[in-house]
Design a protein around this motif. Structure first.
Motif, PDB file in Angstrom:
ATOM      1  N   THR A  64       7.105  26.260  28.857  1.00 46.49           N
ATOM      2  CA  THR A  64       6.226  25.406  28.060  1.00 46.49           C
ATOM      3  C   THR A  64       7.022  24.688  26.981  1.00 46.49           C
ATOM      4  O   THR A  64       7.796  25.313  26.237  1.00 46.49           O
ATOM      5  CB  THR A  64       5.110  26.237  27.400  1.00 46.49           C
ATOM      6  OG1 THR A  64       4.342  26.875  28.416  1.00 46.49           O
ATOM      7  CG2 THR A  64       4.197  25.347  26.560  1.00 46.49           C
ATOM      8  N   LEU A  65       6.837  23.367  26.885  1.00 47.38           N
ATOM      9  CA  LEU A  65       7.482  22.576  25.835  1.00 47.38           C
ATOM     10  C   LEU A  65       6.550  22.310  24.660  1.00 47.38           C
ATOM     11  O   LEU A  65       6.991  22.209  23.518  1.00 47.38           O
ATOM     12  CB  LEU A  65       7.963  21.237  26.411  1.00 47.38           C
ATOM     13  CG  LEU A  65       9.033  21.303  27.506  1.00 47.38           C
ATOM     14  CD1 LEU A  65       9.345  19.903  28.019  1.00 47.38           C
ATOM     15  CD2 LEU A  65      10.299  21.971  26.976  1.00 47.38           C
ATOM     16  N   PHE A  66       5.241  22.163  24.940  1.00 50.71           N
ATOM     17  CA  PHE A  66       4.276  21.886  23.860  1.00 50.71           C
ATOM     18  C   PHE A  66       2.883  22.305  24.317  1.00 50.71           C
ATOM     19  O   PHE A  66       2.416  21.896  25.388  1.00 50.71           O
ATOM     20  CB  PHE A  66       4.265  20.392  23.534  1.00 50.71           C
ATOM     21  CG  PHE A  66       3.308  20.009  22.427  1.00 50.71           C
ATOM     22  CD1 PHE A  66       3.691  20.094  21.104  1.00 50.71           C
ATOM     23  CD2 PHE A  66       2.026  19.583  22.722  1.00 50.71           C
ATOM     24  CE1 PHE A  66       2.809  19.754  20.077  1.00 50.71           C
ATOM     25  CE2 PHE A  66       1.141  19.227  21.713  1.00 50.71           C
ATOM     26  CZ  PHE A  66       1.536  19.324  20.382  1.00 50.71           C
ATOM     27  N   ASN A  67       2.239  23.125  23.486  1.00 47.18           N
ATOM     28  CA  ASN A  67       0.868  23.562  23.792  1.00 47.18           C
ATOM     29  C   ASN A  67       0.007  23.709  22.540  1.00 47.18           C
ATOM     30  O   ASN A  67      -1.010  24.390  22.556  1.00 47.18           O
ATOM     31  CB  ASN A  67       0.873  24.873  24.575  1.00 47.18           C
ATOM     32  CG  ASN A  67       1.485  26.025  23.788  1.00 47.18           C
ATOM     33  OD1 ASN A  67       1.956  25.848  22.656  1.00 47.18           O
ATOM     34  ND2 ASN A  67       1.487  27.209  24.376  1.00 47.18           N
ATOM     35  N   GLU A  68       0.431  23.045  21.443  1.00 47.27           N
ATOM     36  CA  GLU A  68      -0.316  23.171  20.195  1.00 47.27           C
ATOM     37  C   GLU A  68      -1.689  22.508  20.276  1.00 47.27           C
ATOM     38  O   GLU A  68      -2.658  22.985  19.706  1.00 47.27           O
ATOM     39  CB  GLU A  68       0.483  22.559  19.040  1.00 47.27           C
ATOM     40  CG  GLU A  68       1.744  23.324  18.684  1.00 47.27           C
ATOM     41  CD  GLU A  68       2.482  22.673  17.522  1.00 47.27           C
ATOM     42  OE1 GLU A  68       1.828  21.986  16.714  1.00 47.27           O
ATOM     43  OE2 GLU A  68       3.711  22.849  17.428  1.00 47.27           O
ATOM     44  N   ARG A  69      -1.756  21.375  20.978  1.00 53.83           N
ATOM     45  CA  ARG A  69      -3.006  20.634  21.107  1.00 53.83           C
ATOM     46  C   ARG A  69      -3.144  20.116  22.525  1.00 53.83           C
ATOM     47  O   ARG A  69      -2.167  20.065  23.281  1.00 53.83           O
ATOM     48  CB  ARG A  69      -3.065  19.470  20.106  1.00 53.83           C
ATOM     49  CG  ARG A  69      -3.228  19.926  18.664  1.00 53.83           C
ATOM     50  CD  ARG A  69      -3.315  18.752  17.716  1.00 53.83           C
ATOM     51  NE  ARG A  69      -3.602  19.199  16.355  1.00 53.83           N
ATOM     52  CZ  ARG A  69      -4.813  19.304  15.826  1.00 53.83           C
ATOM     53  NH1 ARG A  69      -5.879  18.981  16.560  1.00 53.83           N
ATOM     54  NH2 ARG A  69      -4.988  19.715  14.582  1.00 53.83           N
ATOM     55  N   ASP A  70      -4.359  19.720  22.868  1.00 55.81           N
ATOM     56  CA  ASP A  70      -4.625  19.183  24.189  1.00 55.81           C
ATOM     57  C   ASP A  70      -3.854  17.878  24.366  1.00 55.81           C
ATOM     58  O   ASP A  70      -3.989  16.944  23.572  1.00 55.81           O
ATOM     59  CB  ASP A  70      -6.135  18.927  24.324  1.00 55.81           C
ATOM     60  CG  ASP A  70      -6.566  18.762  25.768  1.00 55.81           C
ATOM     61  OD1 ASP A  70      -5.770  19.070  26.672  1.00 55.81           O
ATOM     62  OD2 ASP A  70      -7.710  18.326  25.997  1.00 55.81           O
ATOM     63  N   VAL A  71      -3.023  17.806  25.393  1.00 57.10           N
ATOM     64  CA  VAL A  71      -2.149  16.653  25.614  1.00 57.10           C
ATOM     65  C   VAL A  71      -2.841  15.644  26.523  1.00 57.10           C
ATOM     66  O   VAL A  71      -3.257  15.965  27.628  1.00 57.10           O
ATOM     67  CB  VAL A  71      -0.804  17.093  26.237  1.00 57.10           C
ATOM     68  CG1 VAL A  71       0.066  15.874  26.525  1.00 57.10           C
ATOM     69  CG2 VAL A  71      -0.084  18.059  25.309  1.00 57.10           C
ATOM     70  N   TYR A  72      -2.937  14.384  26.043  1.00 58.18           N
ATOM     71  CA  TYR A  72      -3.532  13.312  26.836  1.00 58.18           C
ATOM     72  C   TYR A  72      -2.488  12.489  27.580  1.00 58.18           C
ATOM     73  O   TYR A  72      -2.751  11.940  28.638  1.00 58.18           O
ATOM     74  CB  TYR A  72      -4.345  12.370  25.937  1.00 58.18           C
ATOM     75  CG  TYR A  72      -5.513  13.021  25.240  1.00 58.18           C
ATOM     76  CD1 TYR A  72      -6.234  14.028  25.841  1.00 58.18           C
ATOM     77  CD2 TYR A  72      -5.895  12.625  23.960  1.00 58.18           C
ATOM     78  CE1 TYR A  72      -7.311  14.627  25.205  1.00 58.18           C
ATOM     79  CE2 TYR A  72      -6.965  13.210  23.317  1.00 58.18           C
ATOM     80  CZ  TYR A  72      -7.680  14.214  23.937  1.00 58.18           C
ATOM     81  OH  TYR A  72      -8.740  14.799  23.311  1.00 58.18           O
ATOM     82  N   GLN A  73      -1.287  12.379  27.001  1.00 63.27           N
ATOM     83  CA  GLN A  73      -0.246  11.553  27.596  1.00 63.27           C
ATOM     84  C   GLN A  73       1.096  12.017  27.069  1.00 63.27           C
ATOM     85  O   GLN A  73       1.205  12.497  25.939  1.00 63.27           O
ATOM     86  CB  GLN A  73      -0.456  10.072  27.234  1.00 63.27           C
ATOM     87  CG  GLN A  73       0.554   9.124  27.850  1.00 63.27           C
ATOM     88  CD  GLN A  73       0.535   7.746  27.211  1.00 63.27           C
ATOM     89  OE1 GLN A  73      -0.283   7.468  26.342  1.00 63.27           O
ATOM     90  NE2 GLN A  73       1.438   6.878  27.624  1.00 63.27           N
ATOM     91  N   ALA A  74       2.147  11.870  27.888  1.00 67.26           N
ATOM     92  CA  ALA A  74       3.497  12.232  27.456  1.00 67.26           C
ATOM     93  C   ALA A  74       4.486  11.190  27.953  1.00 67.26           C
ATOM     94  O   ALA A  74       4.431  10.774  29.112  1.00 67.26           O
ATOM     95  CB  ALA A  74       3.872  13.617  27.981  1.00 67.26           C
ATOM     96  N   GLU A  75       5.389  10.752  27.073  1.00 70.15           N
ATOM     97  CA  GLU A  75       6.428   9.794  27.416  1.00 70.15           C
ATOM     98  C   GLU A  75       7.766  10.323  26.902  1.00 70.15           C
ATOM     99  O   GLU A  75       7.814  11.045  25.896  1.00 70.15           O
ATOM    100  CB  GLU A  75       6.140   8.420  26.799  1.00 70.15           C
ATOM    101  CG  GLU A  75       4.849   7.788  27.280  1.00 70.15           C
ATOM    102  CD  GLU A  75       4.861   7.436  28.750  1.00 70.15           C
ATOM    103  OE1 GLU A  75       5.965   7.160  29.285  1.00 70.15           O
ATOM    104  OE2 GLU A  75       3.797   7.456  29.387  1.00 70.15           O
ATOM    105  N   TYR A  76       8.845   9.927  27.566  1.00 68.25           N
ATOM    106  CA  TYR A  76      10.164  10.467  27.247  1.00 68.25           C
ATOM    107  C   TYR A  76      11.131   9.356  26.867  1.00 68.25           C
ATOM    108  O   TYR A  76      11.145   8.291  27.508  1.00 68.25           O
ATOM    109  CB  TYR A  76      10.715  11.232  28.455  1.00 68.25           C
ATOM    110  CG  TYR A  76      12.064  11.864  28.227  1.00 68.25           C
ATOM    111  CD1 TYR A  76      12.172  13.104  27.605  1.00 68.25           C
ATOM    112  CD2 TYR A  76      13.230  11.233  28.645  1.00 68.25           C
ATOM    113  CE1 TYR A  76      13.415  13.693  27.391  1.00 68.25           C
ATOM    114  CE2 TYR A  76      14.474  11.808  28.438  1.00 68.25           C
ATOM    115  CZ  TYR A  76      14.552  13.041  27.813  1.00 68.25           C
ATOM    116  OH  TYR A  76      15.775  13.617  27.596  1.00 68.25           O
ATOM    117  N   ALA A  77      11.952   9.585  25.848  1.00 62.63           N
ATOM    118  CA  ALA A  77      12.976   8.611  25.451  1.00 62.63           C
ATOM    119  C   ALA A  77      14.045   9.308  24.625  1.00 62.63           C
ATOM    120  O   ALA A  77      13.730  10.010  23.652  1.00 62.63           O
ATOM    121  CB  ALA A  77      12.366   7.466  24.638  1.00 62.63           C
TER     122      ALA A  77
END
Length: 471
Positions: free
Chosen positions: A389-402
Motif C-alpha cells: 500500500t502506498l496511500f490509504n488515508e482517504r478514499d482515492v478518486y484519481q492518481a497521477e505520477y510524475a
C-alpha cells in the motif's frame, strides 16, 4: 478520466492549500461632483491592469475605453453610438441607454450606460459576455478577464511544460487544439474526427493516432502541419504508445487487443512482439528499454443457462465472477525458451490509473473494492507479485505520477476535495491542495504547473493562484 462530477456551486471554486496569500489588489478612489470613480485592479489576458470603475446600485461599471483597449476590442463612434468589435461579435451602446445591442439583438442592462467626465462606463459583466470574452473571480477576489480562451474543453493532456492538447467533443466527433499554457493561445490540430486519443512522444514533438480504418497518422507538434499517414495497415489498433526515443510506436492489435505489436513509422513496418492468443488486453505500457510490456487482461463474463428450461425460453444470465482486470507483464528475452507473460495480480478488486515503473520493475494502481463502503487505495505490485500500500488515508478518486511522486485526488471535507503528494520511495504523503468538489480531474506533467478540470474549464496553479486557461 473523469471520476467525479458535480454541479457548479460557485465561481469562487478553488483554493490553494499550501500557497501564500499573494499580492493584495488595492483600489484608489477619485471623487467627482457626480460619481466616485475608482481605479481597480483586474487581470486581463493574463496581465494585471488598472481599469476605471464605478459602483452603482451594487453593479460594477467599467471604463469602456480602458477595458476595450486591454482586451483588444476595436472601438468606433458615430452619431452618439459606440460600436465595439471582438471575437466576431459587434456590440453597440449609447450613453444613457439601458440596452446593449449584441450582433443586432437587444440585451437589457441592470444599470444604463453612464458618461462621467467625458468617459463612457458600461456594465462590466454584460459587456464582457457580449464580446464573447470570459470573466472569472477566484477565491482571493481577483477577477480574470480573457478575450480569446478556448471554450467547452472536455479533457487535456500535457505535451511539455509549456503546452497542452485540449479536446472538445462534438456531434461529428471531436476537435483537438494545441494550447500555450502561459497565454491561452491555441490552434486547431489536423486530427481526424474519428481518431483515437492522441499519443504524445516523450519529447513533446510528435503525436500519433489511429482511425477506425486502422491507419496510423503522426502529427508534428513543432509546427502547423498536416498529419502524415505512416501505416495503412487495416488491423484495429486500440492503443498507441511511443517508445522512449520517439522512433517507434507500440500498440495492441486486433478487435480484441490480442497481439502486442511494434510499428516503425519510417519504413511502415509492423513487427509482432507477443501473440499468445490471450484476448482483451488493455492499458499497454512499455519500459524505457522497450523490453518489458505491462498491461491488463479482462476476461469476459460467462453465459449461464438453466438446463432444465427449454432452449426457446431464452433464459440466460451472465456470470461476472473472475472478470476483474488483472495486471500482466511480458519481457522480451530471446534466451528463454517458450517465453510467456507473467500474471502479477489475481485479486478481485478493480484496477484503475495503472502506471508501470519506467524500468518495468513494478506497477502501481488505484485499487477499487467491490464493497461500496470501502476506500479506494493506491497500491504497488512488484515482479515478485507482492502488493504494498502506498496511500490509504482517504478514499482515492484519481492518481497521477510524475518525477518519482504520486499525486492523488481524494475525498475531502464538506464541499472540498484534497490533493496529496506521495513520495513513491518513502511513501511519505502531504496534502498540497484543497479544491472544490466540482473539480473532476487533475493533470500532472514533470515541470508543468498542476492543472485541474472543473465544469468544462481548465485551471492552472501559478504562484498561489488558479489561472483559467479555458472558458
Amino acid at each position: 478520466m473523469v471520476l467525479k462530477k458535480a454541479s457548479l456551486v460557485t465561481v469562487l471554486a478553488l483554493a490553494v492549500g499550501t500557497a501564500s496569500a499573494g499580492a493584495a489588489f488595492a483600489a484608489t478612489a477619485t471623487t467627482t461632483s457626480a460619481v466616485q470613480i475608482t481605479n481597480s485592479a483586474y487581470i486581463v489576458n493574463g496581465t494585471m491592469v488598472s481599469l476605471g470603475t464605478i459602483m452603482e446600485k451594487g453593479t460594477t461599471l467599467v471604463s469602456l475605453r480602458d477595458l476595450s483597449a486591454k482586451l483588444g476590442a476595436k472601438l468606433q463612434s458615430a452619431g452618439g453610438v459606440v460600436q465595439a468589435k471582438l471575437n466576431g461579435h459587434t456590440v453597440e451602446l449609447k450613453a444613457g441607454s439601458a440596452v446593449l445591442k449584441v450582433d443586432g439583438a437587444e440585451h437589457k442592462l441592470n444599470v444604463p450606460v453612464k458618461n462621467a467626465k467625458g468617459v463612457t462606463y458600461v456594465e462590466l459583466e454584460a459587456y464582457v459576455e457580449a464580446l464573447g470574452a470570459s470573466l472569472y473571480e477566484d477565491e482571493k477576489g481577483s477577477v480574470w478577464i480573457d478575450a480569446k480562451l478556448l471554450s467547452n474543453v472536455d479533457r487535456i493532456q500535457w505535451v511539455d511544460a509549456e503546452r497542452f492538447i485540449a479536446t472538445q467533443e462534438n456531434e461529428t466527433g471531436r476537435a483537438d487544439y494545441l494550447v500555450e499554457a502561459a497565454t491561452g493561445k491555441y490552434r486547431l490540430l489536423d486530427v481526424a474526427a474519428d481518431a483515437s486519443e492522441l499519443a504524445v512522444s516523450s519529447d513533446g514533438k510528435k503525436a500519433a493516432y489511429t482511425t477506425a480504418d486502422g491507419h496510423v497518422s503522426v502529427l508534428d507538434l513543432t509546427r502547423a502541419s498536416r498529419a502524415v499517414v505512416v501505416s495503412s495497415d487495416s488491423s484495429i489498433k486500440p492503443e498507441l504508445v511511443w517508445s522512449a526515443d520517439g522512433a517507434s510506436l507500440y500498440f495492441l492489435q486486433g478487435d480484441k487487443g490480442s497481439v502486442i505489436a511494434k510499428l516503425d513509422p519510417e519504413i511502415n513496418k509492423i513487427t509482432k512482439i507477443l501473440e499468445d492468443k490471450v484476448d482483451y488486453k488493455a492499458n499497454l505500457q512499455v519500459s524505457e528499454d522497450g523490453k518489458t510490456f505491462t498491461y491488463t487482461v479482462t476476461k469476459p463474463g460467462a453465459v449461464v443457462a438453466d438446463a432444465s428450461k427449454p432452449v426457446e425460453a431464452d433464459d440466460v444470465a451472465i456470470d461476472m465472477k473472475g472478470t476483474e482486470p488483472q495486471i500482466y507483464q511480458y519481457t522480451v528475452d530471446p534466451s528463454v525458451k517458450e517465453n510467456k507473460a507473467v500474471q502479477l495480480t489475481a485479486s478481485a478488486d478493480d484496477k484503475v490509473f495503472i502506471r508501470a515503473a519506467s524500468d518495468g520493475s513494478a506497477a502501481a494502481y488505484v485499487s477499487v473494492s467491490g464493497d461500496a463502503a470501502a476506500k479506494s487505495t493506491l497500491v504497488k505490485v512488484g515482479k515478485d507479485k507482492n502488493v504494498a500500500t502506498l496511500f490509504n488515508e482517504r478514499d482515492v478518486y484519481q492518481a497521477e505520477y510524475a518525477d518519482g511522486k504520486w499525486y492523488v485526488l481524494t475525498e475531502g471535507d464538506g464541499e472540498k476535495l484534497f490533493v496529496y503528494e506521495i513520495d513513491q520511495a518513502t511513501k511519505a504523503a502531504k496534502r498540497i491542495y484543497e479544491l472544490s468538489d466540482s473539480v473532476s480531474e487533475i493533470i500532472v506533467k514533470p515541470g508543468a504547473p498542476m492543472a485541474v478540470m472543473q465544469d468544462g474549464r481548465v485551471f492552472l496553479e501559478l504562484n498561489g493562484r488558479w489561472k483559467p486557461v479555458s472558458r
